[in-house]
Design a protein around this motif. Sequence first.
Motif, short mmCIF file in Angstrom:
data_model
loop_
_atom_site.label_atom_id
_atom_site.label_comp_id
_atom_site.label_asym_id
_atom_site.label_seq_id
_atom_site.Cartn_x
_atom_site.Cartn_y
_atom_site.Cartn_z
N SER A 182 39.17 -90.35 42.66
CA SER A 182 40.18 -90.64 43.69
C SER A 182 41.54 -90.13 43.26
O SER A 182 42.27 -89.53 44.06
CB SER A 182 40.26 -92.14 43.97
OG SER A 182 39.05 -92.60 44.50
N ARG A 183 41.92 -90.35 42.01
CA ARG A 183 43.20 -89.87 41.49
C ARG A 183 43.28 -88.35 41.61
O ARG A 183 44.30 -87.81 42.04
CB ARG A 183 43.40 -90.28 40.04
CG ARG A 183 44.66 -89.66 39.40
CD ARG A 183 44.81 -90.04 37.95
NE ARG A 183 45.29 -91.39 37.78
CZ ARG A 183 46.57 -91.77 37.95
NH1 ARG A 183 47.47 -90.89 38.32
NH2 ARG A 183 46.93 -93.02 37.77
N VAL B 223 47.69 -94.24 43.72
CA VAL B 223 46.47 -94.79 43.13
C VAL B 223 46.61 -96.30 42.90
O VAL B 223 45.71 -97.08 43.22
CB VAL B 223 46.11 -94.05 41.82
CG1 VAL B 223 44.95 -94.74 41.10
CG2 VAL B 223 45.77 -92.59 42.12
N ARG C 61 37.56 -94.12 40.37
CA ARG C 61 39.02 -94.13 40.35
C ARG C 61 39.58 -92.78 39.88
O ARG C 61 40.53 -92.26 40.45
CB ARG C 61 39.52 -95.26 39.46
CG ARG C 61 41.00 -95.50 39.54
CD ARG C 61 41.36 -96.72 38.69
NE ARG C 61 42.75 -97.07 38.87
CZ ARG C 61 43.76 -96.48 38.22
NH1 ARG C 61 43.53 -95.51 37.37
NH2 ARG C 61 44.99 -96.88 38.43
N ASP C 62 38.98 -92.22 38.85
CA ASP C 62 39.42 -90.91 38.36
C ASP C 62 39.22 -89.83 39.43
O ASP C 62 40.08 -88.97 39.62
CB ASP C 62 38.68 -90.51 37.09
CG ASP C 62 39.16 -91.26 35.86
OD1 ASP C 62 40.28 -91.83 35.90
OD2 ASP C 62 38.41 -91.29 34.86
N LEU D 34 35.75 -96.88 37.05
CA LEU D 34 36.73 -95.95 36.48
C LEU D 34 36.42 -94.50 36.84
O LEU D 34 37.33 -93.70 37.03
CB LEU D 34 36.83 -96.14 34.97
CG LEU D 34 37.43 -97.47 34.52
CD1 LEU D 34 37.45 -97.56 33.00
CD2 LEU D 34 38.82 -97.67 35.09
N THR E 4 46.33 -98.23 46.10
CA THR E 4 44.94 -98.28 46.55
C THR E 4 44.16 -99.32 45.74
O THR E 4 43.41 -100.12 46.30
CB THR E 4 44.29 -96.89 46.41
OG1 THR E 4 45.03 -95.97 47.22
CG2 THR E 4 42.85 -96.90 46.86
N ASP E 5 44.35 -99.32 44.43
CA ASP E 5 43.71 -100.33 43.59
C ASP E 5 44.07 -101.74 44.07
O ASP E 5 43.21 -102.61 44.18
CB ASP E 5 44.18 -100.21 42.13
CG ASP E 5 43.60 -99.03 41.40
OD1 ASP E 5 42.64 -98.41 41.90
OD2 ASP E 5 44.11 -98.72 40.30
#
Length: 81
Positions: free
Chosen positions: A9-10, A37, A6-7, A3, A40-41
């Motif tokens: 990347s966002r 996003v 991911r954050d 996470l 990508t996930d």
Amino acid sequence: MFLQVRDLSRQRISDVIGILFPALDEEAFRTLTTYAVAGTDGQFVEREVGGGDCVDLVAMFELHARLVHDAAVRMAGRSKG
């Protein structure tokens, strides 16, 4: 850990979209960022769950980037921002 990455990347995706497409209104900006996003996930999930090594992530990311860019161009043309 996932996470946090991911954050980050966002945030980076959001920064790039903001730089390349400053005319996007807030709704279009949020929609495009979320879509980028989530896509990508999904590529990572597909590699882990379905395709394994036969999923070429580089090719998939290149395609995804082109599609997100094309969508951004269209959205910017219709944006109210």
